[in-house]
Each structure stands twice: as structure tokens, then as C-alpha cells.
Design an enzyme around this catalytic site. Structure first.
Site, mmCIF file in Angstrom:
data_model
loop_
_atom_site.group_PDB
_atom_site.id
_atom_site.type_symbol
_atom_site.label_atom_id
_atom_site.label_comp_id
_atom_site.label_asym_id
_atom_site.label_seq_id
_atom_site.Cartn_x
_atom_site.Cartn_y
_atom_site.Cartn_z
ATOM 1 N N GLU A 201 44.853 13.139 63.962
ATOM 2 C CA GLU A 201 45.461 14.453 64.297
ATOM 3 C C GLU A 201 46.945 14.505 63.951
ATOM 4 O OE1 GLU A 201 44.429 15.690 68.308
ATOM 5 O OE2 GLU A 201 42.311 15.885 67.757
ATOM 6 N N GLU A 319 35.765 14.047 65.771
ATOM 7 C CA GLU A 319 35.872 14.380 67.209
ATOM 8 C C GLU A 319 35.283 15.771 67.378
ATOM 9 O OE1 GLU A 319 39.552 13.927 69.362
ATOM 10 O OE2 GLU A 319 40.101 12.175 68.154
HETATM 11 O O1 AHR Z 1 39.306 12.981 72.600
HETATM 12 C C1 AHR Z 1 40.436 13.276 73.361
HETATM 13 C C2 AHR Z 1 41.654 13.553 72.497
HETATM 14 O O2 AHR Z 1 41.461 14.750 71.808
HETATM 15 C C3 AHR Z 1 41.949 12.554 71.401
HETATM 16 O O3 AHR Z 1 42.730 11.500 71.834
HETATM 17 C C4 AHR Z 1 42.712 13.366 70.414
HETATM 18 O O4 AHR Z 1 42.533 12.917 69.088
HETATM 19 C C5 AHR Z 1 42.214 14.773 70.622
HETATM 20 O O5 AHR Z 1 43.246 15.671 70.754
#
Ligand code: AHR
Length: 518
Positions: A201, A319
Site C-alpha cells: 500500500e 488483501e
Molecule cells: O489488513 C489490515 C490492513 O489493511 C493492512 O495492514 C493494510 O495493508 C491494509 O490497509
């Protein structure tokens, strides 16, 4: 009665063109129809679509998969009950160590005798990291559960050297000071980790070491070169968009301008939720996923067109999940954080996310539900035991059976109008054509209180005489599981008879069904 009639490939266009029904107005006569032709394929379903994610965050690792000294743990500190639940989930692919955590993680802190490892201030989530779980523990866990590992390097506060030497420590066979250290720490042969992330990210201002797209592109390019020169066989994942409030298309385009020759995947992240408690609006959120995939596919195609023939880049949706309750900004600091409790409506959205990945199997080759245990996760523990959350069940069914080739279905479905969308199909579906000739249909009925009759017709192949039925549903959209009871789970239904070319099935209200035909 109005229906959308569309191929999965032209999903958005079909939806916008269709006049809408009022939500909740559907009656039993509004059957849905699916036409299947096993010759009309989308692409190979990569088993890595059903991956998960472990982050040093809250109780995901500490108190989740790893609890030293617990009567429930083995000698290494791995929770045996959790490992059993992980194995039953058939996790094929596991990302680690973050997440936001990875952007300030020095892998050297997590190797060597556990008692001598440094304690560090962990700034992503506001804890102290004791580093007792590190590279060796992660890769031991991976070999125990039989998954493929995916390591996300620190491209936030980390250096090119750190990323390069991590690959050397884990993958290099020659005799160097770094590999001698690995051997001294008990691992003679390299593990050979194939998948490496170039940061996490990096488009988000919340990220340690956040950069502009240009700065990230230049920095990641040098890291990618060194990592590849250490092990040319590794697959690299560029940090694409997670910050959809910013110029997310521009971010991906710029990043690929720098990284297209060096990477195999572009990572994207998406979390959805139901903050206004609007069930039908919430059920429509996976449509956003499909739309973002299409846009990203265009950007990737443009970038790849300038590369030598044979170069491919795929989407790694590394994610994704429902996440909105335990998301209180400054409140989410410390150990008991991001502990979302899931209900039936969340499980249905999860089934639709999985349908969407399968329906874009030609371009999405990696997806990691975030995360695995306790932290926005399908498995939830206490120091005495665990329970399986509602979202465990659709993921388990997909990971177990939805393999082979994704089929391009023609779907006609009654629709409803949501606040933000003109027409959302009640039926969301995907299909997998297994290597052994079996067929799997994933059917999500978004209707809250009406069953949905589905007629499925097949061309170019004959159906076996009956279909196995697995259903995930519950008494109420808000039904949850807990330590005392499992209200939402997979129930095996009575097999249904088929004709050689068709079958009829009635999806229960608010349900996800898998039909499995040999
Ligand atoms: O999964 C929780 C968080 O969400 C992770 O650390 C991050 O990559 C995202 O913002």
C-alpha cells in the site's frame, strides 16, 4: 418482469442497460436462467485465488496461530487447534508479514535464538513487536500446512540491501555471509520462496515510507533488479492501488511505466462494509470489485503492449474482505484490534467476491482474504479454543472444489434497484470446469427473504445424473457464530436430479449454494 441477460464479460454494461425492479418485489415466478457451454471459457483458475494473509497485527499471529506456552500449542508454539482449522480451509497461499507492519520491518530482527531477538516499537498498529515469530517460524508453518509462501518486503523504511539480502537468506544456495547465517540458524538448504511483494500500500499516506507513484516506481525498480539478480526465478508483485480516494488509475499507470519489465503481478486491495446497515446496498459492493478489475486490466494491457512478446502481468488482489466495524482509526491500536465478528450477510458478500475472482480468472491470479486468524478473519480464537466465523464456509467450499477452468456463463436474473445502482442481479454466479470433467456452480441468492428458482442449461456436454448440494445460509442476515454455537455453516443438502442437459434448483433466500456435478 424484467431480467438482465448478460454474459459475465459484459456485466457492467448489461446492468446499466436493464430497467430496475424495486427491491424486495421479486416473486417466485421470477426464475433465473443460466446457460453453460464448457467450450466458452474465461481462463484457468489459479489455486492462489483462495489465499490468506498473516500480519503481525493484533492477535493474528500472537494468540492466533502462535501462542507459546499454551496447552493448545505444540513445542514450536503453533496452536494445534488453529492449524487444524487452517488445514481444513485448504489455504493454498499465505502472505506475510504485512500489511502496514511490513513497511517498518527489518527481517534480521526475526532470526536467531528467540530469546535474543530485539523488542521493537511497532508503529503501524501501536504495539511492541517481540520478533519471536520470524522468517523461520513463518516458513516452518508454511511447510506444516502445505501452502505456498508469499513474502512482502519492506519498501517503506527499508533499503534495497535489506530486500535483496532477505531473498539471499531465503533462496540463495551459494556460500555467503548471509547464507552462513541461515545455516547457523538451523536451515541448511534454502527454502526457495517464489513470490515476493515490492512493499505494501505505498499509495496510502498512512503507510510508513509512503511515496508518490514516481518515487515508488523508481525505488521499487532498483529493489526489483537486485532481488532478481539474487534469484532470477522469483515472481515480483508491485504495490498497486489501495487508496481509491486518490488518483488510483494514475497510480497504477505510473507504477507500471517503471515496473512492467520487472514484475509479474500488480497488487490491489479492497475492503467493503455495511456502515449504514443497508443489506441490499451492501450485497451490491462486489460489483465494485468487478469494475475495478476491468479498469486495471486495461491499464495492464496498455503497459504490457509496450513489452516484449510473451510478457504477462496479472492482478494480485492480495488483501480483500468485509471490514468496517473494527475500523476506528486511533481506537485500533494495540493487541485486541480489528476483531471483526462476521454474520451471514458478510458471508454472502464473501461468496460474491469469490465469484468475481473466478469470473475474472484470466487476469486475477492471486487473491488473499485478509487475514487468517482473529484480525478480520475466518477463524477466531480465545486462549481456550476457537470458532469458525461465517465467512470461513464460502471460502472453504471454493478452496476445496472450485478449480480447473472458469466458464463464461450467460445469466438471466431478476434484479433490484439499490441506492447507488440501477439494477443489481439477485443471482450472482460462477462456474468451474474441473480437470476430471466435473462441474461446480457457485450460486449466491442476494434476496433477503425470497427463494430463487434457477434453471441451468448446458450445451456441448452432458450432465451427470445428480448434483451434490452444499448450502451456506442462516435464519437471519445478521446471524453470527460464536464460541457457543455455529448458526451459519455449510449444510449438505439432498442431491438433486438432473437431465442430461439441464437442472433446476431453488436457492434458499439469503444463501450461497455450491452445486457439484460429477
Ligand atoms: O489488513 C489490515 C490492513 O489493511 C493492512 O495492514 C493494510 O495493508 C491494509 O490497509
Amino acid at each position: 418482469m424484467t431480467k438482465t441477460h448478460l454474459s459475465r464479460r459484459s456485466f457492467s454494461a448489461g446492468l446499466l442497460a436493464a430497467p430496475a425492479l424495486l427491491q424486495g418485489r421479486q416473486t417466485r415466478s421470477d426464475a433465473a436462467r443460466i446457460q453453460v457451454d464448457t467450450r466458452r471459457v474465461i481462463g484457468a483458475i489459479d489455486p492462489k485465488l483462495y489465499g490468506n494473509f498473516l500480519e503481525h497485527l493484533g492477535r493474528c499471529i500472537q494468540g492466533g496461530i502462535f501462542e507459546e506456552g499454551s496447552p493448545l500449542s505444540d513445542k514450536q508454539g503453533f496452536r494445534k487447534d488453529v492449524m487444524q482449522a487452517v488445514e481444513n480451509l485448504h489455504v493454498p497461499f499465505l502472505r506475510w508479514p504485512g500489511g502496514n507492519f511490513s513497511s517498518n520491518y527489518n527481517w534480521r530482527d526475526g532470526i536467531g535464538p528467540r530469546d535474543e531477538r530485539p523488542r521493537r516499537l511497532e508503529m503501524a498498529w501501536g504495539t511492541i513487536e517481540d520478533n519471536r515469530f520470524g522468517t523461520h517460524e513463518f516458513l516452518d508453518y508454511i511447510s506444516r500446512i502445505g501452502a505456498e509462501p508469499y513474502i512482502c518486503a519492506n519498501l517503506g523504511t527499508g533499503s534495497w540491501d535489506e530486500a535483496q539480502q532477505w531473498v539471499e537468506y531465503v533462496n540463495f544456495d551459494g556460500d555467503t555471509t548471509t547464507t552462513r547465517l541461515r545455516k547457523k540458524n538451523g536451515r541448511e538448504k534454502p527454502w526457495k520462496v517464489n513470490y515476493w511483494g515490492l512493499g505494501n500500500e505505498m499509495d496510502g499516506p498512512w503507510q510508513m515510507g509512503h511515496r508518490t507513484a514516481e518515487d515508488y516506481g523508481k525505488f521499487a525498480l532498483e529493489a526489483a533488479k537486485l532481488m532478481h539478480w539474487t534469484d532470477p526465478s522469483i515472481k515480483l508483485v508491485a504495490a498497486g492501488s489501495s487508496n481509491f480516494n486518490a488518483d488510483w488509475i494514475g497510480w497504477n499507470r505510473t507504477v507500471l511505466q517503471y515496473l512492467a519489465p520487472h514484475v509479474d503481478y500488480l497488487s490491489l486491495h479492497l475492503y467493503v462494509g455495511n456502515p449504514t446497515s443497508n443489506y441490499y446496498e451492501f450485497q451490491a459492493t462486489p460489483l465494485e470489485l468487478g469494475e475495478r478489475i476491468k479498469v486495471t486490466e486495461g491499464i495492464i494491457n496498455a503497459a504490457v503492449s509496450a513489452q516484449p512478446k510473451g510478457k504477462n502481468i496479472y492482478i494480485a488482489w492480495d488483501e480483500w474482505n468485509v471490514w468496517y466495524r473494527a475500523r476506528g482509526g486511533e481506537k485500533e491500536r494495540g493487541r485486541r484490534i480489528l476483531e471483526e465478528h462476521y454474520n451471514l450477510e458478510d458471508a454472502l458478500v464473501v461468496s460474491s467476491f469469490l465469484n468475481t475472482f473466478v469470473n475474472h480468472a484470466h487476469i486475477v491470479k492471486i487473491a488473499n482474504m485478509a487475514q487468517l486468524v482473529n484480525v478480520i478473519a475466518p477463524i477466531f480464537t480465545s486462549n481456550k479454543g476457537l470458532f469458525l466465523q461465517t465467512i470461513y464456509y464460502p471460502l472453504q467450499l471454493f478452496a476445496t472444489y472450485s478449480h480447473g477452468t472458469a466458464l463464461d456463463l450467460q445469466i438471466e436474473s431478476p434484479t433490484y434497484k439499490s441506492k447507488s445502482r440501477a439494477a443489481v442481479p439477485y443471482l450472482d454466479a460462477s462456474a468451474a470446469y474441473n480437470a476430471d470433467g466435473g462441474l461446480v456452480f457457485n450460486l449466491t441468492n442476494r434476496h433477503q427473504d425470497q427463494p430463487l428458482d434457477v434453471v441451468l442449461e448446458i450445451e456441448g456436454k452432458q450432465l451427470g445424473s445428480e448434483a451434490q448440494v452444499f448450502v451456506v445460509t442462516g435464519p437471519d442476515i445478521k446471524s453470527e457464530n460464536n464460541f457457543e454455537s455455529t448458526t451459519v455453516k455449510t449444510v449438505t443438502g439432498k442431491p438433486i436430479s438432473t437431465t442430461p442437459t439441464s437442472l433446476k434448483y431453488t436457492c434458499p433466500p439469503r444463501s450461497y449454494t455450491m452445486l457439484k456435478i460429477s
